[in-house]
Design a protein around this motif. Sequence first.
Motif, PDB file in Angstrom:
ATOM      1  N   ALA A 269      75.464 -35.821  87.930  1.00 49.00           N
ATOM      2  CA  ALA A 269      74.165 -36.217  87.374  1.00 49.00           C
ATOM      3  C   ALA A 269      73.292 -34.999  87.105  1.00 49.00           C
ATOM      4  CB  ALA A 269      73.462 -37.185  88.327  1.00 49.00           C
ATOM      5  N   ILE A 270      73.295 -34.048  88.031  1.00 48.76           N
ATOM      6  CA  ILE A 270      72.497 -32.831  87.845  1.00 48.76           C
ATOM      7  C   ILE A 270      73.032 -32.025  86.674  1.00 48.76           C
ATOM      8  CG2 ILE A 270      71.851 -30.628  88.898  1.00 48.76           C
ATOM      9  CD1 ILE A 270      71.795 -32.087  91.606  1.00 48.76           C
ATOM     10  N   SER A 271      74.357 -31.942  86.549  1.00 47.64           N
ATOM     11  CA  SER A 271      74.935 -31.210  85.423  1.00 47.64           C
ATOM     12  C   SER A 271      74.578 -31.877  84.097  1.00 47.64           C
ATOM     13  CB  SER A 271      76.453 -31.110  85.567  1.00 47.64           C
ATOM     14  OG  SER A 271      77.090 -32.362  85.368  1.00 47.64           O
ATOM     15  N   GLU A 272      74.472 -33.200  84.091  1.00 51.11           N
ATOM     16  CA  GLU A 272      74.077 -33.925  82.885  1.00 51.11           C
ATOM     17  C   GLU A 272      72.609 -33.666  82.546  1.00 51.11           C
ATOM     18  OE1 GLU A 272      75.992 -36.302  80.648  1.00 51.11           O
ATOM     19  OE2 GLU A 272      77.207 -34.655  81.464  1.00 51.11           O
ATOM     20  N   ILE A 273      71.756 -33.554  83.551  1.00 50.82           N
ATOM     21  CA  ILE A 273      70.347 -33.208  83.296  1.00 50.82           C
ATOM     22  C   ILE A 273      70.275 -31.850  82.597  1.00 50.82           C
ATOM     23  CG2 ILE A 273      68.112 -32.649  84.332  1.00 50.82           C
ATOM     24  CD1 ILE A 273      68.791 -34.574  86.606  1.00 50.82           C
ATOM     25  N   LYS A 274      71.036 -30.902  83.103  1.00 52.81           N
ATOM     26  CA  LYS A 274      71.033 -29.562  82.504  1.00 52.81           C
ATOM     27  C   LYS A 274      71.558 -29.620  81.069  1.00 52.81           C
ATOM     28  CE  LYS A 274      71.527 -27.131  86.906  1.00 52.81           C
ATOM     29  NZ  LYS A 274      72.385 -26.267  87.763  1.00 52.81           N
ATOM     30  N   LYS A 275      72.650 -30.325  80.871  1.00 52.62           N
ATOM     31  CA  LYS A 275      73.235 -30.422  79.532  1.00 52.62           C
ATOM     32  C   LYS A 275      72.271 -31.089  78.562  1.00 52.62           C
ATOM     33  CE  LYS A 275      76.128 -33.678  78.422  1.00 52.62           C
ATOM     34  NZ  LYS A 275      77.328 -34.543  78.389  1.00 52.62           N
ATOM     35  N   ASN A 276      71.681 -32.214  78.968  1.00 57.54           N
ATOM     36  CA  ASN A 276      70.770 -32.936  78.077  1.00 57.54           C
ATOM     37  C   ASN A 276      69.471 -32.168  77.846  1.00 57.54           C
ATOM     38  OD1 ASN A 276      72.542 -35.092  77.692  1.00 57.54           O
ATOM     39  ND2 ASN A 276      71.800 -36.176  79.501  1.00 57.54           N
ATOM     40  N   SER A 277      69.038 -31.386  78.836  1.00 58.42           N
ATOM     41  CA  SER A 277      67.860 -30.534  78.641  1.00 58.42           C
ATOM     42  C   SER A 277      68.157 -29.437  77.629  1.00 58.42           C
ATOM     43  CB  SER A 277      67.425 -29.915  79.978  1.00 58.42           C
ATOM     44  OG  SER A 277      67.008 -30.909  80.885  1.00 58.42           O
ATOM     45  N   ARG A 278      69.374 -28.878  77.691  1.00 57.22           N
ATOM     46  CA  ARG A 278      69.750 -27.853  76.707  1.00 57.22           C
ATOM     47  C   ARG A 278      69.812 -28.449  75.301  1.00 57.22           C
ATOM     48  NH1 ARG A 278      73.491 -26.548  80.972  1.00 57.22           N
ATOM     49  NH2 ARG A 278      75.202 -27.524  79.807  1.00 57.22           N
ATOM     50  N   ARG A 279      70.338 -29.659  75.189  1.00 58.65           N
ATOM     51  CA  ARG A 279      70.376 -30.326  73.887  1.00 58.65           C
ATOM     52  C   ARG A 279      68.962 -30.606  73.381  1.00 58.65           C
ATOM     53  NH1 ARG A 279      75.244 -34.793  74.833  1.00 58.65           N
ATOM     54  NH2 ARG A 279      76.989 -33.344  74.523  1.00 58.65           N
ATOM     55  N   PHE A 280      68.078 -30.994  74.294  1.00 57.76           N
ATOM     56  CA  PHE A 280      66.685 -31.247  73.925  1.00 57.76           C
ATOM     57  C   PHE A 280      66.041 -29.967  73.397  1.00 57.76           C
ATOM     58  CE2 PHE A 280      62.149 -31.601  75.474  1.00 57.76           C
ATOM     59  CZ  PHE A 280      61.731 -32.439  74.458  1.00 57.76           C
ATOM     60  N   ALA A 281      66.291 -28.854  74.054  1.00 54.96           N
ATOM     61  CA  ALA A 281      65.733 -27.571  73.606  1.00 54.96           C
ATOM     62  C   ALA A 281      66.227 -27.227  72.211  1.00 54.96           C
ATOM     63  CB  ALA A 281      66.091 -26.468  74.601  1.00 54.96           C
ATOM     64  N   LYS A 282      67.498 -27.501  71.947  1.00 50.21           N
ATOM     65  CA  LYS A 282      68.050 -27.234  70.617  1.00 50.21           C
ATOM     66  C   LYS A 282      67.338 -28.074  69.562  1.00 50.21           C
ATOM     67  CE  LYS A 282      72.424 -27.109  68.058  1.00 50.21           C
ATOM     68  NZ  LYS A 282      73.893 -27.354  68.136  1.00 50.21           N
TER      69      LYS A 282
END
Length: 321
Positions: A269-282
Amino acid sequence: MMPSFALNVVPGYIMTKYVLSIIGPTAIGKTALSIKVAQHFKTEILSADSRQFFKEMAIGTAVPSPEELSKVKHHFIHHKSIHDSYNVGAFEKDAINRLEDLFKTQNIVVMVGGSGLYVDAITKGLDDFPNVDPKIRTRLNRELETKGLEPLQDQLKALDLNAYHTIAIANPHRVIRALEVCIGTNRPYSSYLNKLKDNRPFKTITIGLTADREIIYDRINRRVDTMIEAGLLDEVKTLLPHRHLNALNTVGYKELFRYFEGQWPLEFAISEIKKNSRRFAKRQLTWFRKDPDILWFEHSTSTEHIIQSLQAAIPFKNGAS
């Protein structure tokens, strides 16, 4: 008719009002810069971060700390509840009214936020959409929760191909917004775009912070770790009974809901938060880079240099001609 914010300082001269807008991807340093800029110009800050509106969400939305909030007066932070119905149209009206009040005593106001649509709502105005039945959004949110995003994307593709190719199709909020307009009006969402918008009675100078992708991603990963250490799990756990609310369908919360529901292990779940936050930044950078008037600075640029650049573009100090 939009009121004029101009203030007569000498006969025959009208003082121009300025919004200094600070934008950029998540975790890039916008909050710290905005506070220093506001202190320099002796003014206040208007937040255009849609995730920070809701008082029940603090850790996962990176709300400014109490110390930061005490340095400069902020507006539109924790002024709503997750149970309130609040959207970009309501924010536009509230923020323009607040600017009108602030400009009675200030010539400059700082605005900060990474929500591109909400920033544009203030600086450029929104496209004029008709009201639609709120039950449509409720139904679409249920479909998102039970079936996922892809069927909604397919539905939008069938109803409005132009919108499908132009909006942030990976963003469920944008897809649902476009769909509810299509369904509620029997007209394509894209047919309401790019109409004549209100002229703003102030000038906007927009500062963008950026960095190499690797730096942005590293800052995001470290911020998520900091949020976990600060108690994000406890914050999300208290919100679990309300997980169906639209305000909580956001990065940092939706992933941990799945952890608490037993669908995902915590580490994933934490890794998904990081991944989705990176996608949001993009997506944030893609949105902002469409605006050729943004003055971009590397995140490591000194505050003094940025303030000097702003001061050179403004022919006065705040409150003086």
